[in-house]
Design a protein around this motif. Structure first.
Motif, PDB file in Angstrom:
ATOM      1  N   GLU A  43     -59.566  10.985   0.895  1.00 28.80           N
ATOM      2  CA  GLU A  43     -60.596  11.013   0.218  1.00 28.80           C
ATOM      3  C   GLU A  43     -61.228  12.289  -0.300  1.00 28.80           C
ATOM      4  O   GLU A  43     -61.465  12.468  -1.406  1.00 28.80           O
ATOM      5  CB  GLU A  43     -61.921  10.221   0.985  1.00 28.80           C
ATOM      6  CG  GLU A  43     -63.158  10.155   0.172  1.00 28.80           C
ATOM      7  CD  GLU A  43     -63.060   8.992  -1.001  1.00 28.80           C
ATOM      8  OE1 GLU A  43     -62.259   8.635  -1.091  1.00 28.80           O
ATOM      9  OE2 GLU A  43     -64.164   9.628  -1.745  1.00 28.80           O
ATOM     10  N   LEU A  44     -61.055  13.350   0.552  1.00 24.10           N
ATOM     11  CA  LEU A  44     -61.247  14.792   0.198  1.00 24.10           C
ATOM     12  C   LEU A  44     -60.338  15.012  -0.842  1.00 24.10           C
ATOM     13  O   LEU A  44     -60.932  15.741  -1.948  1.00 24.10           O
ATOM     14  CB  LEU A  44     -61.060  15.575   1.339  1.00 24.10           C
ATOM     15  CG  LEU A  44     -61.379  17.046   1.364  1.00 24.10           C
ATOM     16  CD1 LEU A  44     -62.935  17.234   0.908  1.00 24.10           C
ATOM     17  CD2 LEU A  44     -60.894  17.903   2.438  1.00 24.10           C
ATOM     18  N   ASN A  45     -59.080  14.813  -0.911  1.00 27.07           N
ATOM     19  CA  ASN A  45     -58.111  15.170  -2.156  1.00 27.07           C
ATOM     20  C   ASN A  45     -58.646  14.496  -3.289  1.00 27.07           C
ATOM     21  O   ASN A  45     -58.762  15.064  -4.487  1.00 27.07           O
ATOM     22  CB  ASN A  45     -56.796  14.729  -1.978  1.00 27.07           C
ATOM     23  CG  ASN A  45     -55.774  15.416  -2.647  1.00 27.07           C
ATOM     24  OD1 ASN A  45     -55.539  16.417  -2.922  1.00 27.07           O
ATOM     25  ND2 ASN A  45     -55.042  14.377  -3.157  1.00 27.07           N
ATOM     26  N   ASN A  46     -59.103  13.312  -3.178  1.00 27.11           N
ATOM     27  CA  ASN A  46     -59.621  12.522  -4.435  1.00 27.11           C
ATOM     28  C   ASN A  46     -60.663  13.062  -4.998  1.00 27.11           C
ATOM     29  O   ASN A  46     -60.938  13.172  -6.032  1.00 27.11           O
ATOM     30  CB  ASN A  46     -59.778  11.014  -4.064  1.00 27.11           C
ATOM     31  CG  ASN A  46     -58.636  10.269  -3.751  1.00 27.11           C
ATOM     32  OD1 ASN A  46     -57.427  10.552  -4.348  1.00 27.11           O
ATOM     33  ND2 ASN A  46     -58.867   9.060  -3.229  1.00 27.11           N
ATOM     34  N   THR A  73     -50.028  12.308  -8.018  1.00 24.20           N
ATOM     35  CA  THR A  73     -49.267  12.713  -6.635  1.00 24.20           C
ATOM     36  C   THR A  73     -49.800  14.003  -6.391  1.00 24.20           C
ATOM     37  O   THR A  73     -49.309  14.105  -5.238  1.00 24.20           O
ATOM     38  CB  THR A  73     -47.816  12.753  -7.418  1.00 24.20           C
ATOM     39  OG1 THR A  73     -47.823  13.697  -8.472  1.00 24.20           O
ATOM     40  CG2 THR A  73     -46.898  11.619  -7.629  1.00 24.20           C
ATOM     41  N   TYR A  74     -50.707  14.744  -7.072  1.00 21.01           N
ATOM     42  CA  TYR A  74     -51.288  16.014  -6.462  1.00 21.01           C
ATOM     43  C   TYR A  74     -51.756  15.785  -5.239  1.00 21.01           C
ATOM     44  O   TYR A  74     -52.790  14.963  -4.959  1.00 21.01           O
ATOM     45  CB  TYR A  74     -52.116  16.348  -7.738  1.00 21.01           C
ATOM     46  CG  TYR A  74     -52.779  17.707  -7.074  1.00 21.01           C
ATOM     47  CD1 TYR A  74     -52.034  18.844  -7.228  1.00 21.01           C
ATOM     48  CD2 TYR A  74     -54.034  17.733  -6.838  1.00 21.01           C
ATOM     49  CE1 TYR A  74     -52.649  20.067  -6.702  1.00 21.01           C
ATOM     50  CE2 TYR A  74     -54.569  19.156  -6.204  1.00 21.01           C
ATOM     51  CZ  TYR A  74     -53.754  20.159  -6.499  1.00 21.01           C
ATOM     52  OH  TYR A  74     -54.347  21.369  -5.823  1.00 21.01           O
ATOM     53  N   CYS A  75     -51.590  16.455  -4.189  1.00 23.46           N
ATOM     54  CA  CYS A  75     -52.256  16.548  -2.861  1.00 23.46           C
ATOM     55  C   CYS A  75     -52.205  18.074  -2.598  1.00 23.46           C
ATOM     56  O   CYS A  75     -51.391  18.619  -2.488  1.00 23.46           O
ATOM     57  CB  CYS A  75     -51.435  15.873  -2.004  1.00 23.46           C
ATOM     58  SG  CYS A  75     -52.184  15.824  -0.227  1.00 23.46           S
ATOM     59  N   CYS A  76     -53.559  18.759  -2.446  1.00 24.96           N
ATOM     60  CA  CYS A  76     -53.725  20.011  -2.641  1.00 24.96           C
ATOM     61  C   CYS A  76     -53.242  20.638  -1.115  1.00 24.96           C
ATOM     62  O   CYS A  76     -52.828  21.719  -0.940  1.00 24.96           O
ATOM     63  CB  CYS A  76     -55.075  20.615  -2.833  1.00 24.96           C
ATOM     64  SG  CYS A  76     -56.304  19.673  -1.694  1.00 24.96           S
TER      65      CYS A  76
END
Ligand SMILES: Cc1cc2nc3c(=O)[nH]c(=O)nc-3n(C[C@H](O)[C@H](O)[C@H](O)COP(=O)(O)O)c2cc1C
Length: 188
Positions: free
Chosen positions: A59-62, A84-87
């Motif tokens: 959820e934070l990544n979103n 696909t991006y996931c910081c």
């Protein structure tokens, strides 16, 4: 070389993790190392918010992606639109490091604590990476609402995050080559 120097030289940023969670005792030791870092005037106004819940990290990544999507920077817009991006590289643990922005050295305090966490993690066989994306997005309303619900103090800025986990099998780290000419010693 003593153990501390060996640990400093062995630490590397890791950007692929396996599914194993960081044991609570190890996480507590890493967070304790953070709190032992120096801080300007010994104010210790920092806060460390450790998240080990996968759904919360997703959820934070979103929400970070949502903030990027609003940016005028095309590169950030692309990240915001990417599925696909996931910081945080799907690390199982993320520590959010925040501080009151009232002192000009607030970020320096956080950087000292972050390096302590990196080194403590390395000494325990746990991989890590600095994750910076909350630095520019923590005041986005959707991001801030989630941060507040997680316990990040309301007036705090995020100065960095620490991804923690075990390096994915086969992850290859480039040999560390340090830049020459960055050290001067003025001796008698
Ligand atoms: C202030 C700061 C911000 C960074 N932000 C990120 C980041 O957002 N994502 C990332 O993958 N690495 C980030 N890094 C890690 C650097 O890319 C990394 O330390 C550098 O390439 C040297 O590699 P090493 O850590 O393996 O020695 C950051 C490092 C620092 C000190």
């Amino acid at each position: 070389m003593n153990n501390v120097l060996e640990t400093i030289k062995a630490r590397r940023s890791v950007r692929a993790y396996d599914n194993r969670q960081v044991p609570l005792g190890d996480l507590q030791a890493i967070l304790e190392a953070a709190t032992y870092a120096p801080s300007g005037m010994h104010y210790e106004t920092w806060h460390f918010t450790a998240i080990q819940r996968t759904e919360t990290l997703t959820e934070l990544n979103n929400r970070i992606k949502g903030a990027f999507a609003k940016s005028s920077d095309l590169r950030l817009q692309e990240r915001g639109a990417s599925s696909t991006y996931c910081c945080y590289y799907h690390a199982p643990t993320l520590v959010i490091v925040s501080n009151e922005p009232t002192q000009w050295w607030a970020g320096m305090d956080c950087a000292c604590a972050i390096e302590n966490m990196f080194l403590a993690a390395q000494s325990l066989g746990i991989a890590s990476c600095w994750i910076n994306q909350l630095g520019t997005t923590c005041n986005d309303p959707e991001v801030r609402a989630l941060l507040t619900s997680l316990g990040v103090p309301e007036g705090h800025q995020v100065y960095g995050c620490v991804a923690l986990g075990y390096a994915a099998p086969g992850v290859s780290l480039k040999e560390k080559v340090v830049k020459a000419g960055t050290v001067t010693i003025v001796a008698e």
